[in-house]
Design a protein around this motif. Structure first.
Motif, mmCIF file in Angstrom:
data_model
loop_
_atom_site.group_PDB
_atom_site.id
_atom_site.type_symbol
_atom_site.label_atom_id
_atom_site.label_comp_id
_atom_site.label_asym_id
_atom_site.label_seq_id
_atom_site.Cartn_x
_atom_site.Cartn_y
_atom_site.Cartn_z
ATOM 1 N N LEU A 314 0.830 -1.210 0.000
ATOM 2 C CA LEU A 314 0.000 0.000 0.000
ATOM 3 C C LEU A 314 0.861 1.255 0.000
ATOM 4 O O LEU A 314 0.518 2.264 -0.621
ATOM 5 C CB LEU A 314 -0.930 -0.003 1.211
ATOM 6 N N ASP A 315 1.989 1.174 0.678
ATOM 7 C CA ASP A 315 2.923 2.294 0.710
ATOM 8 C C ASP A 315 3.470 2.578 -0.683
ATOM 9 O O ASP A 315 3.585 3.737 -1.096
ATOM 10 C CB ASP A 315 4.069 1.965 1.678
ATOM 11 N N ILE A 316 3.787 1.529 -1.428
ATOM 12 C CA ILE A 316 4.290 1.695 -2.806
ATOM 13 C C ILE A 316 3.229 2.331 -3.696
ATOM 14 O O ILE A 316 3.530 3.206 -4.527
ATOM 15 C CB ILE A 316 4.732 0.339 -3.387
ATOM 16 N N LEU A 317 1.982 1.917 -3.540
ATOM 17 C CA LEU A 317 0.896 2.520 -4.327
ATOM 18 C C LEU A 317 0.803 4.019 -4.064
ATOM 19 O O LEU A 317 0.649 4.823 -4.994
ATOM 20 C CB LEU A 317 -0.438 1.846 -3.989
ATOM 21 N N ALA A 318 0.893 4.404 -2.784
ATOM 22 C CA ALA A 318 0.813 5.823 -2.435
ATOM 23 C C ALA A 318 1.992 6.601 -3.015
ATOM 24 O O ALA A 318 1.827 7.719 -3.507
ATOM 25 C CB ALA A 318 0.772 5.980 -0.914
ATOM 26 N N LEU A 319 3.181 6.004 -2.992
ATOM 27 C CA LEU A 319 4.360 6.670 -3.539
ATOM 28 C C LEU A 319 4.257 6.810 -5.055
ATOM 29 O O LEU A 319 4.640 7.849 -5.628
ATOM 30 C CB LEU A 319 5.631 5.891 -3.172
ATOM 31 N N LEU A 320 3.748 5.788 -5.714
ATOM 32 C CA LEU A 320 3.564 5.867 -7.172
ATOM 33 C C LEU A 320 2.577 6.966 -7.541
ATOM 34 O O LEU A 320 2.783 7.709 -8.506
ATOM 35 C CB LEU A 320 3.083 4.514 -7.708
ATOM 36 N N ASN A 321 1.510 7.057 -6.763
ATOM 37 C CA ASN A 321 0.518 8.101 -7.015
ATOM 38 C C ASN A 321 1.134 9.494 -6.921
ATOM 39 O O ASN A 321 0.756 10.403 -7.662
ATOM 40 C CB ASN A 321 -0.626 7.972 -6.001
ATOM 41 N N SER A 322 2.102 9.654 -6.033
ATOM 42 C CA SER A 322 2.741 10.953 -5.850
ATOM 43 C C SER A 322 3.858 11.215 -6.853
ATOM 44 O O SER A 322 4.478 12.278 -6.815
ATOM 45 C CB SER A 322 3.312 11.051 -4.423
ATOM 46 N N SER A 323 4.121 10.251 -7.732
ATOM 47 C CA SER A 323 5.252 10.369 -8.653
ATOM 48 C C SER A 323 4.874 10.412 -10.128
ATOM 49 O O SER A 323 5.691 10.834 -10.949
ATOM 50 C CB SER A 323 6.221 9.195 -8.427
ATOM 51 N N VAL A 324 3.662 9.968 -10.473
ATOM 52 C CA VAL A 324 3.335 9.758 -11.889
ATOM 53 C C VAL A 324 2.799 10.994 -12.599
ATOM 54 O O VAL A 324 2.692 10.992 -13.834
ATOM 55 C CB VAL A 324 2.306 8.613 -12.045
ATOM 56 N N ASN A 325 2.451 12.041 -11.855
ATOM 57 C CA ASN A 325 1.840 13.206 -12.505
ATOM 58 C C ASN A 325 2.743 13.827 -13.562
ATOM 59 O O ASN A 325 2.273 14.289 -14.603
ATOM 60 C CB ASN A 325 1.461 14.260 -11.457
ATOM 61 N N PHE A 326 4.041 13.847 -13.309
ATOM 62 C CA PHE A 326 4.988 14.396 -14.280
ATOM 63 C C PHE A 326 4.876 13.673 -15.617
ATOM 64 O O PHE A 326 4.878 14.300 -16.685
ATOM 65 C CB PHE A 326 6.415 14.288 -13.729
ATOM 66 N N ILE A 327 4.762 12.358 -15.573
ATOM 67 C CA ILE A 327 4.639 11.565 -16.806
ATOM 68 C C ILE A 327 3.341 11.900 -17.522
ATOM 69 O O ILE A 327 3.310 12.055 -18.750
ATOM 70 C CB ILE A 327 4.718 10.060 -16.478
ATOM 71 N N LEU A 328 2.256 12.018 -16.770
ATOM 72 C CA LEU A 328 0.961 12.353 -17.367
ATOM 73 C C LEU A 328 0.989 13.731 -18.020
ATOM 74 O O LEU A 328 0.479 13.912 -19.130
ATOM 75 C CB LEU A 328 -0.135 12.315 -16.299
ATOM 76 N N TYR A 329 1.591 14.700 -17.353
ATOM 77 C CA TYR A 329 1.668 16.050 -17.926
ATOM 78 C C TYR A 329 2.452 16.047 -19.232
ATOM 79 O O TYR A 329 2.057 16.704 -20.208
ATOM 80 C CB TYR A 329 2.333 17.014 -16.939
ATOM 81 N N CYS A 330 3.557 15.304 -19.249
ATOM 82 C CA CYS A 330 4.386 15.252 -20.462
ATOM 83 C C CYS A 330 3.641 14.569 -21.614
ATOM 84 O O CYS A 330 3.779 14.967 -22.777
ATOM 85 C CB CYS A 330 5.694 14.505 -20.188
ATOM 86 N N LEU A 331 2.854 13.560 -21.304
ATOM 87 C CA LEU A 331 2.153 12.809 -22.343
ATOM 88 C C LEU A 331 0.899 13.514 -22.844
ATOM 89 O O LEU A 331 0.556 13.414 -24.028
ATOM 90 C CB LEU A 331 1.779 11.414 -21.820
ATOM 91 N N MET A 332 0.222 14.256 -21.970
ATOM 92 C CA MET A 332 -1.121 14.722 -22.301
ATOM 93 C C MET A 332 -1.293 16.236 -22.337
ATOM 94 O O MET A 332 -2.369 16.709 -22.688
ATOM 95 C CB MET A 332 -2.131 14.130 -21.303
ATOM 96 N N ASN A 333 -0.257 16.993 -22.000
ATOM 97 C CA ASN A 333 -0.422 18.444 -21.964
ATOM 98 C C ASN A 333 0.651 19.104 -22.826
ATOM 99 O O ASN A 333 1.828 19.135 -22.466
ATOM 100 C CB ASN A 333 -0.330 18.952 -20.516
ATOM 101 N N GLN A 334 0.224 19.643 -23.949
ATOM 102 C CA GLN A 334 1.158 20.258 -24.888
ATOM 103 C C GLN A 334 1.830 21.488 -24.290
ATOM 104 O O GLN A 334 3.032 21.719 -24.490
ATOM 105 C CB GLN A 334 0.430 20.632 -26.185
#
Length: 351
Positions: A314-334
């Motif tokens: 569960l700790d890993i899930l929470a850490l991943l949630n706090s880390s993936v936004n950068f990837i999403l912004y790069c992929l989906m926001n011009q």
């Protein structure tokens, strides 16, 4: 998961010392065996995620605070990035000491300073998790009002009001979580095998004297996890429905020669989809924790056998949630990609 939120060892008080022993019910079930095996690698896995998350959230904060990209939504995303970055830095220290250097066990002979830090870590994690959750609810609610209610307002007014709301949410979160600050205390412990002195944490004298205090905090902790996730699911469902309606309208208008600001509509929907994914990832990573804590409030055996053994996962899930936004912004926001590219190019040329 806030590591160590509830003590996993059972304590018997004798004078000013605590003698700790393992709960005999903790037999080596398959889940327990898996937890013991994975626990050896957890510190390194979480450490890598924390390093990436710290770096990515610093980049998010730098990009989202450029003058030409400041909007109410980006202000909220910046607040989330700051909280996630702080959480990553704290968890990195926690992982290095309590997993790589030593073990998160009372038998590891921890010093007073490190156990005092552990209590700070527990409370800091609760505050950061709660603050990030409320910021995410605010983000979803703001986008819901924008997409479904068409309430936009001026950019300057929106940014000012959003900043005030962020400060209010942050301050309120600290006050909301303050009862947890008095739940634990540092205690000297004695190992029953060799009588060596060390330190660990236990329920505070106040908590031991007021059992209802612990029960209320346990329940409120699960409520703070589950209820916001339910609200978020409702909001993103309405947003997706509104986007679908907008796309259907766009398709009908494409048959007409007059279609003003078609690119603007698509860009708005693209931004909404990105924010929906951000919120959905948050729900997916946080909801299991809340559900397991809620079930644990009815069964101590479930807490010891299931929740405690799933804590690291569960700790890993929470850490991943706090880390993936950068990837999403790069992929989906011009706009994010272009701003990041300009910053990199400017720094590279400047050097």
């Amino acid at each position: 998961m806030e590591e160590g939120m509830f003590p996993e060892d059972y304590m018997t008080r004798n004078s000013t010392e605590y003698f700790l022993y393992d709960d005999p019910r903790n037999t080596d079930s398959l889940l327990t065996q898996w937890n013991k095996m994975y626990r050896k690698a957890h510190g390194y896995v979480s450490g890598v995620i924390c390093i990436f998350g710290l770096f990515s959230n610093i980049v998010n904060t730098i990009v989202l605070t450029r003058k030409h990209v400041i909007t109410p939504v980006n202000c909220i995303l910046t607040a989330i990035a700051v909280v996630d970055g702080l959480k990553m830095s704290d968890n990195l220290i926690f992982a290095v000491y309590f997993y790589m250097s030593k073990e998160l066990k009372w038998e590891s002979n921890h010093s007073f300073a490190w156990i005092y830090y552990l209590l700070i870590h527990i409370n800091f994690s609760i505050v950061c998790h709660t603050m990030a959750m409320l910021f995410t609810v605010y983000l979803a609610a703001y986008r819901y009002m924008f997409v479904c209610k068409n309430e936009t307002g001026s950019r300057k007014y929106g940014v000012r009001q959003t900043t005030i709301a962020i400060v209010i949410i942050g301050t309120s979160t600290i006050l909301l979580c303050s009862p947890y600050f008095f739940l634990y205390q540092v205690e000297k412990v004695s190992n029953m095998s060799d009588s060596s002195q060390a330190y660990w944490y236990s329920y505070s004298d106040f908590a031991l004297a007021h059992s209802v205090y612990v029960v209320i905090l346990f329940w409120s902790y699960s409520v703070m996890k589950v209820v916001p996730c339910i609200i978020l699911m409702f909001l993103i469902t309405r947003i997706v429905m509104a986007i679908h309606h907008s796309n259907e309208t766009l398709k009908r208008l494409q048959k007409s020669s007059r279609l003003p600001n078609r690119s603007g509509i698509r860009q708005r929907n693209q931004t909404s989809y990105m924010l929906v994914i951000v919120v959905l990832i948050f729900v997916i990573t946080e909801m299991p924790n809340g559900i397991l804590i809620f079930i644990s409030s009815f069964s101590e055996h479930f807490f010891v056998e299931v929740y405690s053994n799933l804590g690291d996962a569960l700790d890993i899930l929470a850490l991943l949630n706090s880390s993936v936004n950068f990837i999403l912004y790069c992929l989906m926001n011009q706009q994010f990609r272009e701003t990041l590219r300009r910053l990199i190019k400017f720094n590279f040329v400047g050097n």
